[in-house]
Write a protein that holds these residues in place. Sequence first.
Motif, PDB file in Angstrom:
ATOM      1  N   ASP A   8      -0.543   9.111  -1.712  1.00  0.00           N
ATOM      2  CA  ASP A   8      -0.845   7.698  -1.910  1.00  0.00           C
ATOM      3  C   ASP A   8      -1.088   6.979  -0.589  1.00  0.00           C
ATOM      4  OD1 ASP A   8      -0.611   7.854  -4.671  1.00  0.00           O
ATOM      5  OD2 ASP A   8       1.497   7.219  -4.695  1.00  0.00           O
ATOM      6  N   LEU A   9      -0.386   7.425   0.465  1.00  0.00           N
ATOM      7  CA  LEU A   9      -0.475   6.754   1.767  1.00  0.00           C
ATOM      8  C   LEU A   9      -1.521   7.381   2.691  1.00  0.00           C
ATOM      9  CD1 LEU A   9       3.262   5.926   2.583  1.00  0.00           C
ATOM     10  CD2 LEU A   9       1.597   4.647   1.226  1.00  0.00           C
ATOM     11  N   TYR A  50       7.219   2.586  -7.072  1.00  0.00           N
ATOM     12  CA  TYR A  50       6.845   1.367  -6.351  1.00  0.00           C
ATOM     13  C   TYR A  50       7.343   0.092  -7.013  1.00  0.00           C
ATOM     14  CZ  TYR A  50       3.914   4.857  -4.113  1.00  0.00           C
ATOM     15  OH  TYR A  50       3.484   5.985  -3.465  1.00  0.00           O
ATOM     16  N   LYS A  99       5.078  -1.528   3.452  1.00  0.00           N
ATOM     17  CA  LYS A  99       4.162  -2.672   3.443  1.00  0.00           C
ATOM     18  C   LYS A  99       3.420  -2.783   4.772  1.00  0.00           C
ATOM     19  CE  LYS A  99       6.994  -5.278   0.142  1.00  0.00           C
ATOM     20  NZ  LYS A  99       7.889  -6.434  -0.059  1.00  0.00           N
ATOM     21  N   TYR A 154       2.911  -0.333   6.898  1.00  0.00           N
ATOM     22  CA  TYR A 154       2.015   0.825   6.967  1.00  0.00           C
ATOM     23  C   TYR A 154       0.706   0.523   6.246  1.00  0.00           C
ATOM     24  CZ  TYR A 154       0.270   5.581   6.161  1.00  0.00           C
ATOM     25  OH  TYR A 154      -0.528   6.698   6.104  1.00  0.00           O
ATOM     26  N   LEU A 155       0.817  -0.046   5.044  1.00  0.00           N
ATOM     27  CA  LEU A 155      -0.372  -0.329   4.239  1.00  0.00           C
ATOM     28  C   LEU A 155      -1.219  -1.449   4.828  1.00  0.00           C
ATOM     29  CD1 LEU A 155       1.257   0.024   0.711  1.00  0.00           C
ATOM     30  CD2 LEU A 155      -0.364   1.600   1.783  1.00  0.00           C
ATOM     31  N   GLN A 156      -0.642  -2.219   5.743  1.00  0.00           N
ATOM     32  CA  GLN A 156      -1.407  -3.234   6.478  1.00  0.00           C
ATOM     33  C   GLN A 156      -2.033  -2.676   7.749  1.00  0.00           C
ATOM     34  OE1 GLN A 156       0.593  -7.222   6.826  1.00  0.00           O
ATOM     35  NE2 GLN A 156       2.175  -6.220   5.614  1.00  0.00           N
ATOM     36  N   ILE A 190      -6.248   5.795   1.390  1.00  0.00           N
ATOM     37  CA  ILE A 190      -5.043   5.202   0.816  1.00  0.00           C
ATOM     38  C   ILE A 190      -5.306   4.786  -0.628  1.00  0.00           C
ATOM     39  CG2 ILE A 190      -3.587   3.122   0.906  1.00  0.00           C
ATOM     40  CD1 ILE A 190      -3.584   3.379   3.924  1.00  0.00           C
ATOM     41  N   GLU A 209      -5.621   2.539  -3.299  1.00  0.00           N
ATOM     42  CA  GLU A 209      -5.792   1.091  -3.285  1.00  0.00           C
ATOM     43  C   GLU A 209      -4.945   0.391  -4.336  1.00  0.00           C
ATOM     44  OE1 GLU A 209      -7.147  -0.753  -1.051  1.00  0.00           O
ATOM     45  OE2 GLU A 209      -7.813   0.984   0.104  1.00  0.00           O
ATOM     46  N   ARG A 251      -1.667   0.024  -2.674  1.00  0.00           N
ATOM     47  CA  ARG A 251      -1.763  -1.009  -1.631  1.00  0.00           C
ATOM     48  C   ARG A 251      -1.743  -2.406  -2.261  1.00  0.00           C
ATOM     49  NH1 ARG A 251      -4.758  -0.275   3.718  1.00  0.00           N
ATOM     50  NH2 ARG A 251      -6.406   0.764   2.547  1.00  0.00           N
ATOM     51  N   LYS A 252      -2.493  -2.596  -3.320  1.00  0.00           N
ATOM     52  CA  LYS A 252      -2.551  -3.890  -3.993  1.00  0.00           C
ATOM     53  C   LYS A 252      -1.175  -4.263  -4.545  1.00  0.00           C
ATOM     54  CE  LYS A 252      -5.017  -7.303  -5.901  1.00  0.00           C
ATOM     55  NZ  LYS A 252      -5.786  -8.281  -5.114  1.00  0.00           N
ATOM     56  N   VAL A 290      -5.784  -6.203   6.257  1.00  0.00           N
ATOM     57  CA  VAL A 290      -5.465  -4.899   6.845  1.00  0.00           C
ATOM     58  C   VAL A 290      -6.083  -4.838   8.230  1.00  0.00           C
ATOM     59  CG1 VAL A 290      -5.726  -2.401   6.631  1.00  0.00           C
ATOM     60  CG2 VAL A 290      -5.392  -3.814   4.575  1.00  0.00           C
TER      61      VAL A 290
END
Length: 614
Positions: free
Chosen positions: A330-331, A358, A366, A368-370, A380, A382, A385-386, A394
């Motif tokens: 996922d990441l 999650y 959070k 990391y996803l930014q 990633i 999405e 992330r959303k 990002v």
Amino acid sequence: MAKVHITDLVLRDGHQSLIATRMQTADMLPICGKLDQIGFWSLEAWGGATFDACVRFLREDPWERLRKLRRALPNTRIQMLLRGQNLLGYRNYSDDVVRAFVQKSADNGVDVFRVFDAMNDLRNLRVSIEAVKAAGKHAEGTVSYTTSPVHNIPHFVELARGLAEMGCDTIAIKDMAGLLTPYTAFELVRAIRAATNLPIHTHSHATSGLAHMTHLKAVEAGATIIDTCVGAFAEGASHPTTQSMVAALAGTEYDTGLSLPLIEEISAYFKEVRKKYWQYESAFTGTDTRVLINQVPGGMISNLANQLKEQGALDSMDAVLEEIPRVREDLGFPPLVTPTSQIVGTQAALNVLTGARYKSVTNEVKLYLQGRYGKAPGHINEEVRKMAIGDLDVTTCRPADLLGDELDKLRVEIEGLAKSDEDVLTYAMFPEIGKTWLQERAAGSLKPEPLLPPGVSQQDSAPRYAADEFKITLHGETYHIKLSGSGRSDATQRPYFVSVDGVSEEVLVEPLNEVAVAGNDGAPRKTAAAPSASGQKPRATHPGHVTAAMPGTVVDVQVSIGQTVKAGDGVLVIEAMKMENEVQAPIAGVVISIFAKKGDAVTPDMALVEIQPE
């Protein structure tokens, strides 16, 4: 001169991998004279999790450890593991902090800096490597090896070429989980040698059972330095045994020239030392081929097991190991090495322990996803992330470019407690525990975690509201009971993990009555009378009760009584497994009670804040 050189890891990665980094400096110093006689290329003795463990658990000054080791090892290079822009913490630091940390590490005794980035993002390595070279020390640029659909030999060779262009003196191939296979190692070493012409240093954990063969094929391909660990702290999640590799190469063109009898003396010393730390022994000490799938690095596996054990959730270990590859995908397939291993591992544990993927997301995920840790190697998810950060921007630049200088601000924040630049840097790495450590040092109250004699429990001297260790007598037989943790409760029962005369057992407690607990406003509230080491917080009974997703420690309370909050607003921050998790309001309303304060240990069924619906 020996054709192959050895870096021994017993003072760092060996005990990090097998006893959760708990070896005290006092147990290292007596053997340093013999370690210094061996002729190792270097001794890895600092960095990694040792700095954290010194401050958090051992209550030692990590800088003083380094100085003592430097004096005790006058003829041997001291090597450290440095996480690039993350240094020894779990976030990116400003460039002025990075430069200061590297310089002070060099001043206090580090000769070789193995510099890596968990994302293999070369932008996160540049400043650290420049600082090492400016200090006149050996810069070992590091490729963090992993396997995924987006990782291959040309990718790693390109990374190594970039490190060589930065001025690195050697290239390390860091196989932190034992994923590198012998023939792939041969091809990778040969390709990096051809691309950079720099000496190659290989590091491979023994977890999967491949590392001994991997080192041998790497040597045949041209690697000139290998990482091993003296036998008492070798194998399993640690590294190939030094004695075995010395023997394997003896009498060949790769002969190390090291003395097996002297290494055996050193190993015998550490065999006795290890017995003192029995309470931290990892259950994952043998070959575990599951690592080829879950990719959990050796340095993390014992800590992950210990953290789950402390939370009474060790029975969830297999489920967490199965969830880790899913979170990693996922990441965007980051290599699993600190801090990404902890970020992915903790999120996987949250996904398992909360029963919903999650449902709760750590602050580090959070960030990391930014893009605040660097560029993800792959795509990633999405949707994830959303779910985690919504429409937040990002970043695409080098993450540290978003940071201004921090050092002067840090000096002001810790003024009066810090006696040196090293103290300021300790605070920079871990603000909460670092400040507490400095306060306790000033008060003369620093005290390490107790080392329990084998088979003997020891009462915690801290104040408690309900006993968690006691004796019971039944039908003339007396049993010694110690509550070691609690699990998640359902509507009627809650599991408790207890030690009965030293044997671990699980019991189910079904509360049959309730006791009144006063809220902050003085009004009585009822809670089930189940055993609790805190004895203060009511059990969560309705939607307005805010609870933590997993056991942890409160590091911040973000609301006050009378404050109006919306559903999803941050209420508290909990640290669990070294990661921070913001606890959000489950409903909209007014905060009428706060049961938790900074520093409290909490479990999932405790009501931490009460919100009255609007």
